[in-house]
Design a protein around this motif. Structure first.
Motif, PDB file in Angstrom:
ATOM      1  N   LYS A   1       0.730  -1.222   0.121  1.00  0.00           N
ATOM      2  CA  LYS A   1       0.176  -0.036  -0.018  1.00  0.00           C
ATOM      3  C   LYS A   1       1.041   1.121  -0.058  1.00  0.00           C
ATOM      4  CE  LYS A   1      -3.641   2.357   2.661  1.00  0.00           C
ATOM      5  NZ  LYS A   1      -4.627   2.040   3.955  1.00  0.00           N
ATOM      6  N   ARG A   2       1.854   1.140   0.981  1.00  0.00           N
ATOM      7  CA  ARG A   2       2.802   2.434   0.861  1.00  0.00           C
ATOM      8  C   ARG A   2       3.250   2.414  -0.310  1.00  0.00           C
ATOM      9  NH1 ARG A   2       4.744   4.312   6.689  1.00  0.00           N
ATOM     10  NH2 ARG A   2       5.093   6.099   5.545  1.00  0.00           N
ATOM     11  N   GLU A   3       3.938   1.442  -0.926  1.00  0.00           N
ATOM     12  CA  GLU A   3       4.701   1.558  -2.138  1.00  0.00           C
ATOM     13  C   GLU A   3       4.159   2.144  -3.112  1.00  0.00           C
ATOM     14  OE1 GLU A   3       8.266   0.397  -4.403  1.00  0.00           O
ATOM     15  OE2 GLU A   3       7.809   0.540  -2.452  1.00  0.00           O
ATOM     16  N   VAL A   4       2.884   1.603  -3.491  1.00  0.00           N
ATOM     17  CA  VAL A   4       1.977   2.199  -4.494  1.00  0.00           C
ATOM     18  C   VAL A   4       1.842   3.671  -4.223  1.00  0.00           C
ATOM     19  CG1 VAL A   4      -0.285   2.168  -5.535  1.00  0.00           C
ATOM     20  CG2 VAL A   4       0.839  -0.063  -4.957  1.00  0.00           C
ATOM     21  N   ILE A   5       1.515   4.012  -3.011  1.00  0.00           N
ATOM     22  CA  ILE A   5       1.203   5.516  -2.686  1.00  0.00           C
ATOM     23  C   ILE A   5       2.590   6.506  -3.053  1.00  0.00           C
ATOM     24  CG2 ILE A   5       0.585   7.147  -0.700  1.00  0.00           C
ATOM     25  CD1 ILE A   5      -1.246   5.074   0.355  1.00  0.00           C
ATOM     26  N   SER A   6       3.537   5.872  -2.544  1.00  0.00           N
ATOM     27  CA  SER A   6       4.883   6.634  -2.666  1.00  0.00           C
ATOM     28  C   SER A   6       4.902   6.776  -3.980  1.00  0.00           C
ATOM     29  CB  SER A   6       5.985   5.916  -2.022  1.00  0.00           C
ATOM     30  OG  SER A   6       7.029   6.610  -1.951  1.00  0.00           O
ATOM     31  N   ARG A   7       4.946   5.714  -4.804  1.00  0.00           N
ATOM     32  CA  ARG A   7       5.437   5.550  -6.323  1.00  0.00           C
ATOM     33  C   ARG A   7       4.247   6.569  -7.118  1.00  0.00           C
ATOM     34  NH1 ARG A   7       9.560   2.778  -8.037  1.00  0.00           N
ATOM     35  NH2 ARG A   7      10.476   1.136  -6.627  1.00  0.00           N
ATOM     36  N   GLY A   8       3.286   6.419  -6.834  1.00  0.00           N
ATOM     37  CA  GLY A   8       1.959   7.134  -7.443  1.00  0.00           C
ATOM     38  C   GLY A   8       2.386   8.756  -7.216  1.00  0.00           C
ATOM     39  N   TYR A   9       2.795   8.989  -6.022  1.00  0.00           N
ATOM     40  CA  TYR A   9       2.719  10.698  -5.519  1.00  0.00           C
ATOM     41  C   TYR A   9       3.919  11.157  -6.250  1.00  0.00           C
ATOM     42  CZ  TYR A   9       3.851  14.750  -2.647  1.00  0.00           C
ATOM     43  OH  TYR A   9       4.061  15.936  -2.452  1.00  0.00           O
TER      44      TYR A   9
ATOM     45  N   ASP B   1      18.984   2.370   2.154  1.00  0.00           N
ATOM     46  CA  ASP B   1      18.600   1.316   2.459  1.00  0.00           C
ATOM     47  C   ASP B   1      17.306   1.683   3.680  1.00  0.00           C
ATOM     48  OD1 ASP B   1      20.139  -0.227   0.912  1.00  0.00           O
ATOM     49  OD2 ASP B   1      21.446  -0.720   2.618  1.00  0.00           O
ATOM     50  N   TRP B   2      16.396   1.177   3.409  1.00  0.00           N
ATOM     51  CA  TRP B   2      15.162   1.969   4.133  1.00  0.00           C
ATOM     52  C   TRP B   2      14.039   0.681   4.505  1.00  0.00           C
ATOM     53  CZ3 TRP B   2       9.772   2.722   3.876  1.00  0.00           C
ATOM     54  CH2 TRP B   2       9.326   3.920   4.787  1.00  0.00           C
ATOM     55  N   VAL B   3      13.663   0.734   5.937  1.00  0.00           N
ATOM     56  CA  VAL B   3      12.617  -0.086   6.337  1.00  0.00           C
ATOM     57  C   VAL B   3      11.596   0.500   6.948  1.00  0.00           C
ATOM     58  CG1 VAL B   3      12.350  -1.982   7.861  1.00  0.00           C
ATOM     59  CG2 VAL B   3      14.718  -1.785   6.867  1.00  0.00           C
ATOM     60  N   ASP B   4      10.364   0.145   6.507  1.00  0.00           N
ATOM     61  CA  ASP B   4       9.221   0.760   7.029  1.00  0.00           C
ATOM     62  C   ASP B   4       8.949   0.411   8.330  1.00  0.00           C
ATOM     63  OD1 ASP B   4       6.653   2.011   7.106  1.00  0.00           O
ATOM     64  OD2 ASP B   4       5.595   0.608   6.029  1.00  0.00           O
ATOM     65  N   ASP B   5       8.571   1.654   9.177  1.00  0.00           N
ATOM     66  CA  ASP B   5       8.339   1.655  10.528  1.00  0.00           C
ATOM     67  C   ASP B   5       6.901   1.327  10.754  1.00  0.00           C
ATOM     68  OD1 ASP B   5       8.064   1.766  13.357  1.00  0.00           O
ATOM     69  OD2 ASP B   5       8.095   4.189  13.309  1.00  0.00           O
ATOM     70  N   PRO B   6       6.705  -0.109  11.410  1.00  0.00           N
ATOM     71  CA  PRO B   6       5.248  -0.486  11.542  1.00  0.00           C
ATOM     72  C   PRO B   6       4.510   0.503  12.542  1.00  0.00           C
ATOM     73  CG  PRO B   6       6.725  -1.837  12.614  1.00  0.00           C
ATOM     74  CD  PRO B   6       7.472  -0.994  11.721  1.00  0.00           C
ATOM     75  N   ASP B   7       5.110   1.201  13.277  1.00  0.00           N
ATOM     76  CA  ASP B   7       4.281   2.065  14.322  1.00  0.00           C
ATOM     77  C   ASP B   7       4.536   3.617  13.917  1.00  0.00           C
ATOM     78  OD1 ASP B   7       3.393   2.568  16.884  1.00  0.00           O
ATOM     79  OD2 ASP B   7       5.048   3.274  17.592  1.00  0.00           O
ATOM     80  N   SER B   8       4.321   3.677  12.452  1.00  0.00           N
ATOM     81  CA  SER B   8       4.263   5.132  11.866  1.00  0.00           C
ATOM     82  C   SER B   8       3.130   5.702  12.514  1.00  0.00           C
ATOM     83  CB  SER B   8       4.485   5.098  10.344  1.00  0.00           C
ATOM     84  OG  SER B   8       4.338   6.397   9.962  1.00  0.00           O
ATOM     85  N   ARG B   9       3.187   6.918  12.887  1.00  0.00           N
ATOM     86  CA  ARG B   9       2.129   7.980  13.145  1.00  0.00           C
ATOM     87  C   ARG B   9       1.359   8.629  11.906  1.00  0.00           C
ATOM     88  NH1 ARG B   9       3.304   8.300  18.633  1.00  0.00           N
ATOM     89  NH2 ARG B   9       4.445   6.629  19.052  1.00  0.00           N
ATOM     90  N   VAL B  10       1.931   8.347  10.610  1.00  0.00           N
ATOM     91  CA  VAL B  10       1.455   9.106   9.504  1.00  0.00           C
ATOM     92  C   VAL B  10       0.061   8.766   9.108  1.00  0.00           C
ATOM     93  CG1 VAL B  10       1.929   9.942   7.364  1.00  0.00           C
ATOM     94  CG2 VAL B  10       3.804   9.721   8.937  1.00  0.00           C
ATOM     95  N   ASP B  11      -0.820   9.873   9.104  1.00  0.00           N
ATOM     96  CA  ASP B  11      -2.293   9.559   8.586  1.00  0.00           C
ATOM     97  C   ASP B  11      -2.077   9.720   7.221  1.00  0.00           C
ATOM     98  OD1 ASP B  11      -4.982   9.800   7.825  1.00  0.00           O
ATOM     99  OD2 ASP B  11      -5.502  10.589   9.453  1.00  0.00           O
ATOM    100  N   ILE B  12      -1.965   8.570   6.796  1.00  0.00           N
ATOM    101  CA  ILE B  12      -1.811   8.639   4.920  1.00  0.00           C
ATOM    102  C   ILE B  12      -2.934   9.351   4.093  1.00  0.00           C
ATOM    103  CG2 ILE B  12      -1.399   7.188   3.185  1.00  0.00           C
ATOM    104  CD1 ILE B  12      -0.253   4.841   4.680  1.00  0.00           C
ATOM    105  N   VAL B  13      -3.880   8.954   4.448  1.00  0.00           N
ATOM    106  CA  VAL B  13      -5.185   9.592   3.714  1.00  0.00           C
ATOM    107  C   VAL B  13      -5.202  11.231   3.959  1.00  0.00           C
ATOM    108  CG1 VAL B  13      -7.590   9.894   3.510  1.00  0.00           C
ATOM    109  CG2 VAL B  13      -6.447   7.675   3.765  1.00  0.00           C
ATOM    110  N   ARG B  14      -5.148  11.729   5.225  1.00  0.00           N
ATOM    111  CA  ARG B  14      -4.884  13.145   5.433  1.00  0.00           C
ATOM    112  C   ARG B  14      -3.832  13.590   4.726  1.00  0.00           C
ATOM    113  NH1 ARG B  14      -4.707  15.213  11.586  1.00  0.00           N
ATOM    114  NH2 ARG B  14      -3.046  14.475  11.259  1.00  0.00           N
ATOM    115  N   THR B  15      -2.701  12.838   5.056  1.00  0.00           N
ATOM    116  CA  THR B  15      -1.614  13.458   4.383  1.00  0.00           C
ATOM    117  C   THR B  15      -1.705  13.663   2.704  1.00  0.00           C
ATOM    118  OG1 THR B  15      -0.072  12.494   6.175  1.00  0.00           O
ATOM    119  CG2 THR B  15       1.013  13.115   4.245  1.00  0.00           C
ATOM    120  N   ALA B  16      -2.183  12.712   2.106  1.00  0.00           N
ATOM    121  CA  ALA B  16      -2.454  12.700   0.620  1.00  0.00           C
ATOM    122  C   ALA B  16      -3.208  13.859   0.236  1.00  0.00           C
ATOM    123  CB  ALA B  16      -2.842  11.267   0.391  1.00  0.00           C
TER     124      ALA B  16
END
Length: 238
Positions: free
Chosen positions: A134-142, A204-219
């Motif tokens: 999900k985050r991969e698609v959002i990042s590349r799309g953005y 080299d980057w590893v996603d943080d599963p505890d991320s506080r970012v609200d993906i929808v609002r941020t988008a």
């Protein structure tokens, strides 16, 4: 004495992540050939982050902290970078998702004067990234949207691992309107429009599963920012 490099950690309610981040970051900075400072910027935390930050500043030479009463990563970076006396200003996310081994190649071209800004890129062909689809698609799309809508050349606008020469920051920060997550994108777009040199570093980057970012609002906020920049007048070359 002024440090050559200042690393800012913008934090909000990060009482658990902060001690590990400071320990790892200061240990790594001690291996680099430059003088440095770490500044923790607590923006409106409601947990024990202010007390933890104060304790870390007392325990670690070269670490300091400041408190802001409003939220916003962009706000935190504007405040810290504008007040800094370092020649190179940087920041990274407190979760240390980006491998710290990328810090030297991030900062080196700014120290040498070959670049004005440097950004970690998760979308470089040689980057190694672990994150959910999900985050991969959002990042590349953005980032694809940015290329088509704003005609930018950089690959990754929002990796939380960036650095800028102080003289470039002085020119750009008064022009950046956003105080939140779109700050990164706006800074890079304005830098490119002003003719500044942007260096991209594979990370080299590893996603943080505890991320506080609200993906929808941020988008949604990012889309509003893109629309605003499309209408913005051209900048004079710096």
């Amino acid at each position: 004495m002024s440090p050559l490099l200042e690393v800012v950690l913008p934090v909000h309610d990060e009482e658990r992540a902060l001690p590990r981040a400071v320990a790892q970051l200061t240990a790594h900075l001690a291996t680099l050939p430059w003088s440095w400072r770490v500044t923790i910027v607590d923006n409106a935390s409601t947990d024990a982050t202010p007390q933890v930050a104060a304790g870390l500043a007392a325990a670690y030479p070269g670490v300091r902290h400041r408190r802001l009463e409003a939220k916003g990563r962009g706000l935190a970076l504007k405040a810290a970078w504008s007040a800094s006396d370092a020649a190179v200003l940087s920041y990274m996310d407190v979760d240390l998702s980006t491998d710290l081994r990328a810090l030297l190649p991030l900062v080196a071209p700014l120290v040498s004067g070959h670049s004005d800004l440097a950004v970690g890129s998760r979308l470089s062909p040689t980057s190694r990234v672990r994150r959910g689809p999900k985050r991969e698609v959002i990042s590349r799309g953005y980032n694809l949207l940015l290329r088509h809508a704003l005609h930018v050349r950089f690959r990754d606008a929002q990796c939380g691992f960036k650095a800028v020469r102080a003289d470039a920051a002085t020119a750009l920060l008064p022009l950046v309107e956003d105080d939140s997550w779109f700050f990164d994108t706006e800074l890079l777009v304005l830098a490119e429009r002003a003719g500044l040199r942007i260096h991209e570093v594979p990370v080299d980057w590893v996603d943080d599963p505890d991320s506080r970012v609200d993906i929808v609002r941020t988008a949604v906020e990012d889309l509003r920012g893109v629309r605003r920049l499309r209408r913005a007048p051209a900048l004079p070359r710096v």
